[in-house]
Structures are given as structure tokens and as C-alpha cells.
Design an enzyme around this catalytic site. Structure first.
Site, PDB file in Angstrom:
ATOM      1  N   SER A 162       0.854  -1.188   0.000  1.00 48.91           N
ATOM      2  CA  SER A 162       0.000   0.000   0.000  1.00 48.91           C
ATOM      3  C   SER A 162       0.888   1.234   0.000  1.00 48.91           C
ATOM      4  CB  SER A 162      -0.953  -0.027   1.203  1.00 48.91           C
ATOM      5  OG  SER A 162      -1.890   1.034   1.124  1.00 48.91           O
ATOM      6  N   HIS A 188      -2.540  -1.170  -3.509  1.00 51.44           N
ATOM      7  CA  HIS A 188      -3.722  -0.330  -3.342  1.00 51.44           C
ATOM      8  C   HIS A 188      -3.611   0.891  -4.250  1.00 51.44           C
ATOM      9  CE1 HIS A 188      -4.271  -1.998   1.016  1.00 51.44           C
ATOM     10  NE2 HIS A 188      -4.708  -2.838   0.095  1.00 51.44           N
ATOM     11  N   MET A 281      -0.063   1.334   5.216  1.00 50.74           N
ATOM     12  CA  MET A 281      -0.785   1.566   6.456  1.00 50.74           C
ATOM     13  C   MET A 281      -1.915   0.540   6.592  1.00 50.74           C
ATOM     14  SD  MET A 281      -2.948   5.052   5.642  1.00 50.74           S
ATOM     15  CE  MET A 281      -4.118   5.165   4.296  1.00 50.74           C
ATOM     16  N   ASP A 284      -4.202  -4.786   5.944  1.00 50.28           N
ATOM     17  CA  ASP A 284      -4.573  -5.627   4.813  1.00 50.28           C
ATOM     18  C   ASP A 284      -3.424  -6.557   4.435  1.00 50.28           C
ATOM     19  OD1 ASP A 284      -6.110  -6.640   2.727  1.00 50.28           O
ATOM     20  OD2 ASP A 284      -5.384  -5.149   1.304  1.00 50.28           O
TER      21      ASP A 284
END
Length: 343
Positions: A162, A188, A281, A284
Site C-alpha cells: 500500500s 492499493h 498503512m 490488509d
């Protein structure tokens, strides 16, 4: 409670107001000033020393990318780029921006405010925790020449990332030789940007890189990037491993979701897989990586020192999902060691 002090930089009065309204809705954030161009922003940075800056790319007199390149050596600070669909966001990330947020068209003011509240506020608070001082810019990458000896028992490498992930992914796959087993990646990123990211990597790396589509085979020397706004899963057929990309609801707030990919890899590939969780962050990917670990996959987490945001890999490490934890600069060689059974 200390608030995150933000400077908003955008040449559009309307967008500046929308960003300010979105950020002001969060009690943990304070917009200390807004600026309409790079020159006004420079003066405000010197005067106010904000914690985080949001930065538009397309601005008069000096565009955001050129400003960022001039700013970071003198006043290193966390920067979130706010951009329409523009591949220059990747240049901005390479130049030192922490993250970016998509400024979609076709939305009403109210819809855009709500979109920013969901996306921007959390990214600003995460950016405030980033240690920008000492971040290294790209250096020429040397492809691993030793390669794979023999026939590896791993057939799939699954990677999730991410915040900070675009540069981390580049660092890893730019070192891959064409002998690498098939790679599947969730980063992401909004729809549209994933295709541009894949094309950019394809031009920069020896391996082939493309945005994935349903039916694509996972094969040696190729990297498949999950498309934005779709969930990607690994499937197994008699002819080998393939991917399936479907428009579905977000899982844990993410579409694509690292957990969705990792759980599918655990299910259909098991011990034939390598799982890698990188900077980002949130959490996930942690439980999915744990499931891969339980099913016999070798799992690797990025360490704290080299992570832009030590969130996802920390959660994975803390729950015992990582077989190994290594720095980003050693990640590609560690993957090759695993493939060569030199664990």
C-alpha cells in the site's frame, strides 16, 4: 491532542475549499493555510512549517512535480499528491511524495467532499508518521544475475503493498530476471492508475508487466498487477495457475484487497507459493499471509527500517505470519534464495 498541521496547495479555488472542508471535518487535522501555486506554498512552508502538504500536479508558473523536486532536498516533508488520472503521480512518488489520492471527475461538490474524507484524511494522518529525512531516491538497479539453479518448487510469488508500495515494488521486480516464476501483485491504487503503473514497470524492468485480466496465466517472467476496483484471485486449472479479476465489494476497505489475493493463493497454491508483504498503512494482507504460512508457503515481510509506513508488515510480523523479515534492498535476493532452497 496534537493535530496534524496541513498545507493545501492547489491552483483551483474550488478544489482548495473542498480539500480544506474535508480535512477540517477530522478533529485530528488542522489546515494551517492554503496556497494557489508553488511560490506561495514555498513562503508558507518556511513561515509555518506544516507537518504534511497536499500538492496538485497541474499548476501555473511551476507544476507540482518540479516544485516537489526542488522542495525535498531543502525542506523534506511528507507530501500527498492530489491528482486527476495522470501518470506523473509516479514521478512524484519517485521524487519523494509519500502517497497520492485520485481527484475524480464527474462528481458533485458534496460527493467530492465525501470521497476526500474517506481517502485523504487517513492518508494525511499516516503521512504524518513517515520519516521523510534520509529517504533515498532511486539508484540504478542491478538485475540479479545468479538466477535460479535447478527447478524451483515454488510456482507463484504473491506480493501485497500500500503506502510506499510503488517504489518498493519497483525496487524488487526491477532486480528480477526473466527466470522468475509468475508474480501476482496487489498494490492499493485506483482504477486507471494500475494500468499506467503496470505499463511504467513494463518499460523499466526485464520481466514483462501487465495489468491483469481474468484468464491471464501466471507464468515465468511475467508480473500481473491487480486492476483497480477489482478483486483478484489465483485459480488453478489443469494447464496451471491463472487469475480471476471481478468487480466486487471492497474487503476491509480495499478493492483490490491483499487479503483476497493471499487467501486465494493459500487455497490453490499452498506450499508452491512465496508471499511478500510490503510497506503500507493498516493491516490488509496480514491474515491472508498467515493463511499462506499455515498452508506451507514461505512468507516474507518488509522490515520497519525500510518501510515508508510500517503498518501492514508489522501486523503480519506480530501475528507470526512471516517466515522471514528483511529490508527492502535485500528482498529480491531473499526471494531468489528461497527459490534456490538456500533459506
Amino acid at each position: 491532542m496534537k493535530k496534524v498541521r496541513v498545507l493545501v496547495v492547489d491552483d483551483s479555488f474550488v478544489i482548495r475549499n473542498i480539500l480544506q472542508q474535508s480535512l477540517d471535518s477530522d478533529p485530528e487535522i488542522e489546515v494551517v493555510a492554503t496556497a494557489c501555486d508553488a511560490f506561495e506554498a514555498r513562503d508558507l512552508i518556511i513561515k509555518l512549517r506544516p507537518d504534511v502538504m497536499t500538492l496538485d500536479i497541474e499548476m501555473p508558473r511551476m507544476n507540482g512535480l518540479d516544485f516537489l523536486k526542488k522542495l525535498m532536498p531543502q525542506y523534506p516533508m511528507p507530501v500527498i499528491v492530489v491528482s486527476s488520472l495522470d501518470d506523473r503521480v509516479f514521478d512524484a512518488l519517485e521524487a519523494g511524495a509519500v502517497d497520492f489520492i485520485h481527484k475524480p471527475g464527474g462528481l458533485t461538490r458534496t460527493q467530492l467532499v465525501e470521497h476526500m474524507k474517506i481517502e485523504l484524511n487517513e492518508k494525511v494522518k499516516a503521512a504524518d508518521k513517515v520519516k521523510v529525512v534520509g529517504r533515498k531516491h532511486r539508484e540504478p538497479t542491478a538485475v540479479i544475475t545468479d538466477g535460479i539453479t535447478g527447478r524451483p518448487d515454488k510456482e507463484v510469488i504473491a506480493i501485497g503493498a500500500s503506502t510506499g508500495g510503488t517504489e518498493a515494488i519497483y525496487d524488487i521486480i526491477s532486480k528480477f530476471n526473466t527466470d522468475i516464476p509468475g508474480v501476482v501483485i496487489v498494490q492499493h491504487m485506483p482504477e486507471g492508475f494500475t494500468e499506467m503503473f503496470a505499463e511504467r514497470l513494463d518499460n523499466q524492468c526485464q520481466v514483462s508487466v501487465k495489468e491483469a485480466k481474468t484468464g491471464d496465466r501466471v507464468k515465468q517472467g511475467q508480473v500481473l498487477i491487480a486492476p483497480g476496483s477489482k478483486q483478484m484471485r489465483l485459480t488453478k486449472e489443469h494447464s496451471g495457475f491463472h487469475v480471476e479479476c471481478k468487480t466486487e465489494a471492497a474487503v476491509g476497505g480495499h478493492c483490490p484487497s491483499v487479503n483476497v489475493l493471499f487467501e486465494s493463493v493459500a487455497k490453490v497454491a499452498g506450499e508452491k507459493a512465496v508471499g511478500v508483504i510490503l510497506t503500507g498503512m493498516g493491516s490488509d494482507g496480514a491474515t491472508g499471509l498467515m493463511e499462506m504460512h499455515r498452508r506451507g508457503a514461505v512468507t516474507i515481510g518488509q522490515d520497519e527500517v525500510s518501510s515508508i509506513v510500517y503498518g501492514m508488515p508489522k501486523v503480519a510480523h506480530d501475528i507470526g505470519a512471516c517466515t522471514y523479515q528483511v529490508g527492502l534492498s535485500q528482498m529480491a535476493s531473499k526471494i531468489y534464495s528461497v527459490l534456490n532452497n538456500k533459506k
